[in-house]
Write a protein that holds these residues in place. Structure first.
Motif, PDB file in Angstrom:
ATOM      1  N   PHE A   1       0.834  -1.195   0.000  1.00 23.18           N
ATOM      2  CA  PHE A   1       0.000   0.000   0.000  1.00 23.18           C
ATOM      3  C   PHE A   1       0.872   1.249   0.000  1.00 23.18           C
ATOM      4  CE2 PHE A   1      -3.387  -2.823   1.390  1.00 23.18           C
ATOM      5  CZ  PHE A   1      -4.510  -2.259   0.800  1.00 23.18           C
ATOM      6  N   TYR A   2       0.449   2.237  -0.784  1.00 20.38           N
ATOM      7  CA  TYR A   2       1.041   3.570  -0.769  1.00 20.38           C
ATOM      8  C   TYR A   2      -0.062   4.541  -0.350  1.00 20.38           C
ATOM      9  CZ  TYR A   2       4.727   1.387  -3.572  1.00 20.38           C
ATOM     10  OH  TYR A   2       5.740   0.573  -4.028  1.00 20.38           O
ATOM     11  N   LYS A   3       0.258   5.415   0.599  1.00 22.58           N
ATOM     12  CA  LYS A   3      -0.746   6.316   1.169  1.00 22.58           C
ATOM     13  C   LYS A   3      -0.324   7.765   0.967  1.00 22.58           C
ATOM     14  CE  LYS A   3      -0.998   6.363   5.667  1.00 22.58           C
ATOM     15  NZ  LYS A   3      -1.325   5.913   7.041  1.00 22.58           N
ATOM     16  N   PHE A   4      -1.265   8.570   0.451  1.00 23.03           N
ATOM     17  CA  PHE A   4      -1.063  10.009   0.286  1.00 23.03           C
ATOM     18  C   PHE A   4      -2.302  10.695   0.877  1.00 23.03           C
ATOM     19  CE2 PHE A   4       0.916   7.714  -3.161  1.00 23.03           C
ATOM     20  CZ  PHE A   4       2.161   8.314  -3.348  1.00 23.03           C
ATOM     21  N   THR A   5      -2.187  11.264   2.060  1.00 24.11           N
ATOM     22  CA  THR A   5      -3.361  11.831   2.723  1.00 24.11           C
ATOM     23  C   THR A   5      -2.997  13.121   3.454  1.00 24.11           C
ATOM     24  OG1 THR A   5      -3.005  10.637   4.797  1.00 24.11           O
ATOM     25  CG2 THR A   5      -4.300   9.513   3.107  1.00 24.11           C
ATOM     26  N   THR A   6      -4.020  13.930   3.703  1.00 27.54           N
ATOM     27  CA  THR A   6      -3.818  15.151   4.480  1.00 27.54           C
ATOM     28  C   THR A   6      -3.256  14.832   5.854  1.00 27.54           C
ATOM     29  OG1 THR A   6      -5.691  16.173   3.339  1.00 27.54           O
ATOM     30  CG2 THR A   6      -4.976  17.205   5.385  1.00 27.54           C
ATOM     31  N   TYR A   7      -3.829  13.824   6.520  1.00 26.00           N
ATOM     32  CA  TYR A   7      -3.424  13.536   7.898  1.00 26.00           C
ATOM     33  C   TYR A   7      -2.037  12.908   7.992  1.00 26.00           C
ATOM     34  CZ  TYR A   7      -5.242   8.846   6.769  1.00 26.00           C
ATOM     35  OH  TYR A   7      -5.483   7.628   6.182  1.00 26.00           O
ATOM     36  N   SER A   8      -1.506  12.366   6.879  1.00 23.72           N
ATOM     37  CA  SER A   8      -0.146  11.820   6.903  1.00 23.72           C
ATOM     38  C   SER A   8       0.865  12.813   6.330  1.00 23.72           C
ATOM     39  CB  SER A   8      -0.081  10.497   6.138  1.00 23.72           C
ATOM     40  OG  SER A   8      -0.399  10.686   4.765  1.00 23.72           O
ATOM     41  N   ARG A   9       0.432  14.075   6.179  1.00 22.26           N
ATOM     42  CA  ARG A   9       1.290  15.182   5.750  1.00 22.26           C
ATOM     43  C   ARG A   9       1.787  15.040   4.318  1.00 22.26           C
ATOM     44  NH1 ARG A   9       4.975  16.537  11.151  1.00 22.26           N
ATOM     45  NH2 ARG A   9       3.200  16.891  12.557  1.00 22.26           N
ATOM     46  N   ALA A  10       0.999  14.399   3.488  1.00 27.74           N
ATOM     47  CA  ALA A  10       1.305  14.411   2.058  1.00 27.74           C
ATOM     48  C   ALA A  10       1.003  15.799   1.504  1.00 27.74           C
ATOM     49  CB  ALA A  10       0.489  13.344   1.337  1.00 27.74           C
ATOM     50  N   ASN A  11       1.510  16.071   0.323  1.00 31.98           N
ATOM     51  CA  ASN A  11       1.412  17.403  -0.268  1.00 31.98           C
ATOM     52  C   ASN A  11       0.745  17.317  -1.635  1.00 31.98           C
ATOM     53  OD1 ASN A  11       1.779  20.120  -0.891  1.00 31.98           O
ATOM     54  ND2 ASN A  11       3.864  19.794  -1.646  1.00 31.98           N
ATOM     55  N   LEU A  12      -0.323  18.079  -1.808  1.00 28.06           N
ATOM     56  CA  LEU A  12      -0.986  18.185  -3.105  1.00 28.06           C
ATOM     57  C   LEU A  12      -0.255  19.267  -3.895  1.00 28.06           C
ATOM     58  CD1 LEU A  12      -3.399  17.244  -4.846  1.00 28.06           C
ATOM     59  CD2 LEU A  12      -4.764  19.028  -3.744  1.00 28.06           C
ATOM     60  N   LYS A  13       0.697  18.854  -4.737  1.00 31.37           N
ATOM     61  CA  LYS A  13       1.584  19.807  -5.401  1.00 31.37           C
ATOM     62  C   LYS A  13       0.912  20.517  -6.566  1.00 31.37           C
ATOM     63  CE  LYS A  13       5.866  19.175  -5.946  1.00 31.37           C
ATOM     64  NZ  LYS A  13       7.197  18.709  -6.415  1.00 31.37           N
ATOM     65  N   SER A  14       0.020  19.822  -7.271  1.00 36.13           N
ATOM     66  CA  SER A  14      -0.586  20.411  -8.463  1.00 36.13           C
ATOM     67  C   SER A  14      -1.969  19.815  -8.672  1.00 36.13           C
ATOM     68  CB  SER A  14       0.297  20.141  -9.687  1.00 36.13           C
ATOM     69  OG  SER A  14      -0.328  20.589 -10.875  1.00 36.13           O
ATOM     70  N   LEU A  15      -2.928  20.682  -9.029  1.00 33.71           N
ATOM     71  CA  LEU A  15      -4.287  20.233  -9.329  1.00 33.71           C
ATOM     72  C   LEU A  15      -4.841  21.062 -10.477  1.00 33.71           C
ATOM     73  CD1 LEU A  15      -6.982  18.767  -8.863  1.00 33.71           C
ATOM     74  CD2 LEU A  15      -7.483  20.422  -7.053  1.00 33.71           C
ATOM     75  N   ARG A  16      -5.167  20.395 -11.577  1.00 33.59           N
ATOM     76  CA  ARG A  16      -5.838  21.016 -12.721  1.00 33.59           C
ATOM     77  C   ARG A  16      -7.065  20.173 -13.027  1.00 33.59           C
ATOM     78  NH1 ARG A  16      -3.409  19.612 -16.660  1.00 33.59           N
ATOM     79  NH2 ARG A  16      -1.802  18.286 -15.748  1.00 33.59           N
TER      80      ARG A  16
END
Length: 328
Positions: free
Chosen positions: A229-244
């Motif tokens: 499993f790979y996790k990218f979440t707000t609570y795990s301090r992941a970063n949303l670098k770009s959104l289009r």
């Protein structure tokens, strides 16, 4: 069963039928082995005491023909187990391992049983009892989200509109759920477990979240790749670098301390589903189940370079985009 047990078992019914403004719905995605039938069954309850609305229904989405059916039942027919995920709505049964359908109306007929095995739930711990991690413990959230299985096999038969559908061992399913007062005002949701690599599944949700008088952009993203499993979440301090994002196309770059994930999604034909607001099913949600999702997952190296883990494309994918301009 006490609320602590419920928090650590988000798959079971979280609410009560005495709530003031409340909804809870489970999303079962069903795809046969030839990808000729792509269906979603969404058993739901919705309550708004002020309007004297107490609804129990099953929303059915045919992702190939873009048909949507809502089959209502008296709220008294909704039954749930207090110790495990089992619910009944009318003569229909839903659980972690099986669904049994018995629906007959002038415009929609579905009968049969589907069995699920080799389910892929998210890893759990005390701090992270479900998809929302530590946010699970926060009261007064507008919407809570749970993932029951990222990927599993399906076996069984359905009679759908007088046609027999056979689901063999290579048929696939996905199960998630939402509960709370209503859906957010703006969100992106996407999911696929039909990649060229059979043991791969992906989901992402980004939303504008109101909480105690403030709004913030929160996100959940999980990749299951051959038992990892790979996790990218707000609570795990992941970063949303770009959104289009537009209604038809979404491009996202998201990273955590070890990995970078690049996502490009293109919607297919879509249909309108009902969505909850303050327990009323008055909102509209446009969903495609024929989207294409391209993923590239990289691992960060010590010399700041990126090493490709995989580059894959998902088909029979779910995609919803609602008010993307408000997610900036």
């Amino acid at each position: 069963m006490n609320s602590w047990y419920k928090l650590h078992h988000p798959e079971i019914f979280q609410g009560t039928l005495t709530e003031k403004n409340y909804f809870e719905g489970w999303y079962f995605k069903i795809v046969d082995n030839e990808s000729e039938n792509v269906l979603a069954f969404i058993p739901t309850i919705a309550i708004n005491k002020n309007s004297n609305i107490y609804m129990s229904f099953i929303q059915i989405f045919d992702g190939i023909n873009l048909d949507v059916f809502i089959v209502e039942y008296p709220i008294e027919t909704f039954k749930s187990s207090r110790s495990k995920f089992e619910i009944k709505i009318g003569p229909n049964y839903f659980s972690t391992n099986r669904i049994k359908l018995n629906i007959e109306r002038e415009d929609i007929k579905i009968f049969g049983t589907l069995n699920f095995k080799n389910l892929t739930p998210l890893p759990k711990s005390f701090l992270f009892p479900g998809a929302m991690g530590i946010f699970t413990y926060l009261p007064f959230m507008e919407t809570y989200h749970g993932i029951i299985s990222m990927n599993h096999k399906i076996n069984g038969k359905l009679i759908y509109q007088d046609t027999e559908l056979n689901f063999k061992e290579s048929s696939k399913g996905y199960i998630e759920k939402d509960w709370g007062k209503g859906f957010p005002k703006a969100w992106i949701w996407m999911q696929s477990n039909h990649f060229f690599e059979n043991q791969r599944s992906f989901m992402l949700s980004i939303a504008k979240i109101p909480y105690l008088g403030i709004n913030f952009i929160g996100f959940l993203c999980f990749v299951w790749d051959r038992e990892k499993f790979y996790k990218f979440t707000t609570y795990s301090r992941a970063n949303l670098k770009s959104l289009r994002a537009t209604k038809k196309r979404v491009g996202i770059i998201i990273e955590n301390s070890k990995n970078i994930l690049i996502i490009n999604a293109h919607a297919g034909d879509a249909a309108i589903l009902k969505a909850p607001t303050l327990g009323l099913m008055t909102s509209r949600d446009e969903e495609s189940m024929s989207a294409i999702i391209k993923l590239r997952l990289y691992r960060k190296t010590q010399d700041q370079a990126l090493k490709l883990i995989f580059d894959d494309t998902g088909f029979n994918s779910g995609l919803e985009v609602m008010n993307p301009q408000d997610l900036k």
